[in-house]
Design an enzyme around this catalytic site. Sequence first.
Site, PDB file in Angstrom:
ATOM      1  CB  CYS A   1       2.245   7.853  25.592  1.00 48.43           C
ATOM      2  SG  CYS A   1       1.731   7.290  26.996  1.00 48.43           S
TER       3      CYS A   1
ATOM      4  CB  SER B   1      -2.030  -3.382   0.964  1.00 46.00           C
ATOM      5  OG  SER B   1      -0.556  -4.460   1.761  1.00 46.00           O
ATOM      6  CB  ALA B   2      -1.603  -9.400  -0.955  1.00 41.11           C
TER       7      ALA B   2
ATOM      8  CD  GLN C   1      -6.802  -0.913   7.640  1.00 49.52           C
ATOM      9  OE1 GLN C   1      -7.764  -1.540   7.572  1.00 49.52           O
ATOM     10  NE2 GLN C   1      -5.858  -0.792   8.156  1.00 49.52           N
TER      11      GLN C   1
ATOM     12  N   GLY D   1       1.025  -0.865   0.276  1.00 52.21           N
ATOM     13  CA  GLY D   1      -0.342   0.458   0.320  1.00 52.21           C
ATOM     14  C   GLY D   1       0.684   1.234  -0.112  1.00 52.21           C
ATOM     15  CB  THR D   2       3.909   2.010   1.561  1.00 50.96           C
ATOM     16  OG1 THR D   2       3.411   1.474   3.177  1.00 50.96           O
ATOM     17  CG2 THR D   2       5.356   3.602   1.999  1.00 50.96           C
TER      18      THR D   2
ATOM     19  CG  ASN E   1      -4.357   3.261   9.597  1.00 52.59           C
ATOM     20  OD1 ASN E   1      -5.236   4.813   8.662  1.00 52.59           O
ATOM     21  ND2 ASN E   1      -3.125   3.260  10.423  1.00 52.59           N
TER      22      ASN E   1
HETATM   23  N1  PLP Z   1      -2.931   2.778   3.930  1.00 54.35           N
HETATM   24  C1  PLP Z   1      -3.154   2.768   5.536  1.00 54.35           C
HETATM   25  C2  PLP Z   1      -4.585   3.459   5.700  1.00 54.35           C
HETATM   26  C3  PLP Z   1      -2.775   1.658   6.171  1.00 54.35           C
HETATM   27  O1  PLP Z   1      -3.979   1.148   7.315  1.00 54.35           O
HETATM   28  C4  PLP Z   1      -1.864   1.319   5.984  1.00 54.35           C
HETATM   29  C5  PLP Z   1      -1.041   0.049   6.520  1.00 54.35           C
HETATM   30  O2  PLP Z   1      -1.079   0.083   7.769  1.00 54.35           O
HETATM   31  C6  PLP Z   1      -0.946   1.230   4.309  1.00 54.35           C
HETATM   32  C7  PLP Z   1      -1.525   2.349   3.652  1.00 54.35           C
HETATM   33  C8  PLP Z   1       0.520   1.474   4.392  1.00 54.35           C
HETATM   34  O3  PLP Z   1       0.417  -0.419   3.496  1.00 54.35           O
HETATM   35  P1  PLP Z   1       1.177  -1.607   3.413  1.00 54.35           P
HETATM   36  O4  PLP Z   1       1.699  -2.191   4.774  1.00 54.35           O
HETATM   37  O5  PLP Z   1       1.124  -2.213   3.020  1.00 54.35           O
HETATM   38  O6  PLP Z   1       2.725  -1.089   2.834  1.00 54.35           O
END
Ligand code: PLP
Length: 374
Positions: A326, A199-200, A179, A71-72, A151
């Site tokens: 925190c 993201s799988a 998500q 996803g990133t 998330n």
């Molecule tokens: N976007 C959201 C909303 C997420 O929850 C996450 C992962 O925690 C990501 C992007 C990033 O995805 P990935 O872990 O596949 O890089």
Amino acid sequence: MNQIYLDNAATTSVRPEVVQEMIKILTNDFGNPSSTYSIGRHTKALIEASRKTIAKQFNVTASEIIFTSCGTEGNNWIIRSSVRDLGIKRIITTRMEHHCTLYSIKEMEKEYGTKIDYVNVLPNSEIDFNHLEELLKDSQPTLISLMHVNNEVGTVLDLKKVADLAQQYNALFHSDTVQSVGKVEIPLDEIPVDFIVASAHKFHGPKGAGFVFIRKKNVLKPLIVGGEQEKGMRAGTEAPHQVVGMAKALELSYQDLNKDRTKITELRDYCKAKLQENFADVKFNGNGSTFYNVLNIRLPFSPEKAAMMLFQLDMKGIAVSRGSACQSGSQKPSHVLAEFLDEVEIKKPSLRLSFGHENNKEEIDYLIDVLKGI
Ligand code: PLP
């Protein structure tokens, strides 16, 4: 000790059927998909069949699905290429997005002078649609980047409403759907969003695999160059086992969606009721109608108890996340909660519980007992 896994928003277990598929490919199908001889063509065919399977879940064409590593990567790519290649001068977003979105947007500000407009977030954690529309009235080449399901708190965005506004004001719309993919229907033939990201590992598939949807009319350029894979949109030898595993996981998620959604919603509601029964002052962060698999709770614990909470839960075999003032080891507040909680609220310990189809009521009962003992 049995592990109780209540952190399904962080990642999910891989479905056994997915593991079987992946093992099959790893064992039998090692050909490079770019090779022209038969074992190469065979793995290429597996990848293309997976693309079709994925596209079908969203009612789009296979050519609009491009595979990525996570996803990133997907969020980075879409944001960067929109600015670099599509002439975007301003990005409208919120401060509640995932860091991979927020940091990508900040990079665009630094490198290209892209203007960032943050939409106001209401105390119930939803975006202020009036403010969004106000911002859109200032017409300039704009990308709206708003996540579908948050998330940390599970706040749900009305994708159709934003997509319609984007069309009305001639803006592009990117949604981080990491998500929500596999957990709710996203009919992209009815929702005119321009880009989505998946993201799988969030839908019981393997880590290291993801995809983006890029609507045909938007022609992005690659982030990773040096090969003709993915029609030149993402260079690098494909990972057929990852792609096939991801497609299988998505197919199963949508096949079981109604059953799983009902079960998970019941569990979430049961957990909520049990918490209210046992902790008079428990509060739920977000708007009370957040996504069905997430419960972000604020507990009436003293700071001393709060500091030990995650550790004690872990010692008792319970895996949850802290979305709170925190984080363990640091005093940094959650950037998401900081957007809509007040100064007193943010100091209280918050926990993110996120459920999956493998959870059951006995696990919730055990969690409540452990929390009572803290
Ligand atoms: N976007 C959201 C909303 C997420 O929850 C996450 C992962 O925690 C990501 C992007 C990033 O995805 P990935 O872990 O596949 O890089």
